[in-house]
Design a protein around this motif. Sequence first.
Motif, PDB file in Angstrom:
ATOM      1  N   VAL A   1     -15.694   5.723   3.153  1.00 59.80           N
ATOM      2  CA  VAL A   1     -14.878   4.966   2.203  1.00 59.80           C
ATOM      3  C   VAL A   1     -15.716   4.759   0.956  1.00 59.80           C
ATOM      4  CG1 VAL A   1     -13.712   2.776   1.762  1.00 59.80           C
ATOM      5  CG2 VAL A   1     -13.574   3.824   4.036  1.00 59.80           C
ATOM      6  N   GLU A   2     -15.131   5.086  -0.192  1.00 65.52           N
ATOM      7  CA  GLU A   2     -15.820   4.922  -1.463  1.00 65.52           C
ATOM      8  C   GLU A   2     -14.942   4.137  -2.417  1.00 65.52           C
ATOM      9  OE1 GLU A   2     -16.638   8.860  -2.832  1.00 65.52           O
ATOM     10  OE2 GLU A   2     -18.239   9.159  -1.387  1.00 65.52           O
ATOM     11  N   GLY A   3     -15.557   3.486  -3.377  1.00 69.92           N
ATOM     12  CA  GLY A   3     -14.802   2.817  -4.425  1.00 69.92           C
ATOM     13  C   GLY A   3     -14.146   3.851  -5.312  1.00 69.92           C
ATOM     14  N   GLY A   4     -12.920   3.558  -5.769  1.00 75.48           N
ATOM     15  CA  GLY A   4     -12.232   4.488  -6.663  1.00 75.48           C
ATOM     16  C   GLY A   4     -10.809   4.713  -6.237  1.00 75.48           C
ATOM     17  N   GLY A   5     -10.204   5.701  -6.807  1.00 77.61           N
ATOM     18  CA  GLY A   5      -8.806   5.985  -6.514  1.00 77.61           C
ATOM     19  C   GLY A   5      -7.903   4.998  -7.217  1.00 77.61           C
ATOM     20  N   CYS A   6      -6.620   5.206  -7.116  1.00 78.82           N
ATOM     21  CA  CYS A   6      -5.676   4.358  -7.850  1.00 78.82           C
ATOM     22  C   CYS A   6      -5.456   2.999  -7.192  1.00 78.82           C
ATOM     23  CB  CYS A   6      -4.347   5.091  -8.040  1.00 78.82           C
ATOM     24  SG  CYS A   6      -3.609   5.691  -6.528  1.00 78.82           S
ATOM     25  N   SER A   7      -5.928   2.815  -5.948  1.00 80.37           N
ATOM     26  CA  SER A   7      -5.725   1.528  -5.269  1.00 80.37           C
ATOM     27  C   SER A   7      -7.018   0.760  -5.017  1.00 80.37           C
ATOM     28  CB  SER A   7      -5.003   1.749  -3.934  1.00 80.37           C
ATOM     29  OG  SER A   7      -3.720   2.281  -4.144  1.00 80.37           O
ATOM     30  N   GLY A   8      -8.160   1.268  -5.456  1.00 73.37           N
ATOM     31  CA  GLY A   8      -9.415   0.532  -5.321  1.00 73.37           C
ATOM     32  C   GLY A   8     -10.432   1.195  -4.409  1.00 73.37           C
TER      33      GLY A   8
ATOM     34  N   VAL B   1      -4.571   8.808   0.214  1.00 71.38           N
ATOM     35  CA  VAL B   1      -6.016   8.913   0.140  1.00 71.38           C
ATOM     36  C   VAL B   1      -6.638   7.632  -0.408  1.00 71.38           C
ATOM     37  CG1 VAL B   1      -7.919  10.180  -0.946  1.00 71.38           C
ATOM     38  CG2 VAL B   1      -5.938  11.407  -0.076  1.00 71.38           C
ATOM     39  N   SER B   2      -5.908   6.917  -1.225  1.00 70.04           N
ATOM     40  CA  SER B   2      -6.395   5.709  -1.865  1.00 70.04           C
ATOM     41  C   SER B   2      -5.700   4.491  -1.250  1.00 70.04           C
ATOM     42  CB  SER B   2      -6.088   5.788  -3.368  1.00 70.04           C
ATOM     43  OG  SER B   2      -6.526   4.633  -4.023  1.00 70.04           O
ATOM     44  N   PHE B   3      -6.463   3.400  -1.107  1.00 69.95           N
ATOM     45  CA  PHE B   3      -5.910   2.192  -0.487  1.00 69.95           C
ATOM     46  C   PHE B   3      -6.605   0.953  -1.001  1.00 69.95           C
ATOM     47  CE2 PHE B   3      -9.578   3.318   1.980  1.00 69.95           C
ATOM     48  CZ  PHE B   3     -10.088   2.134   2.466  1.00 69.95           C
ATOM     49  N   SER B   4      -6.016  -0.215  -0.719  1.00 68.75           N
ATOM     50  CA  SER B   4      -6.673  -1.486  -1.057  1.00 68.75           C
ATOM     51  C   SER B   4      -6.703  -2.354   0.184  1.00 68.75           C
ATOM     52  CB  SER B   4      -5.932  -2.191  -2.205  1.00 68.75           C
ATOM     53  OG  SER B   4      -4.615  -2.504  -1.809  1.00 68.75           O
TER      54      SER B   4
END
Length: 105
Positions: A29-36, A101-104
């Motif tokens: 898990v890395e920081g980034g993407g459209c959800s954090g 792929v992106s989540f918060s």
Amino acid sequence: MTLPPKVTDRAFERLTEIDAAPQALRVAVEGGGCSGFQYEITLDAPRDDDLVLEGNGQRVVVDPVSLPFLENATIDFSDELIGARFTVDNPNATSSCGCGVSFSI
């Protein structure tokens, strides 16, 4: 107590099909993407501090920083008309983007 992620038989079977050994499927898990946050899924050599999940002679590894974000998640393999890929079903995610792929949290 952190519950480790689970890996489905289908995911281990796919790793066997692509003959991933001696490498392992790394789920991070890395920081980034459209959800954090976003998942980074690669083939990589296991490291000394990784959690190693084994099945079918294959391995899935998670680094200690990513592990709390993947608590009780399920790592699977999906083969659909739109494509084939490893997926993460994460009960800790409060929302995710359309691509999955992106989540918060």
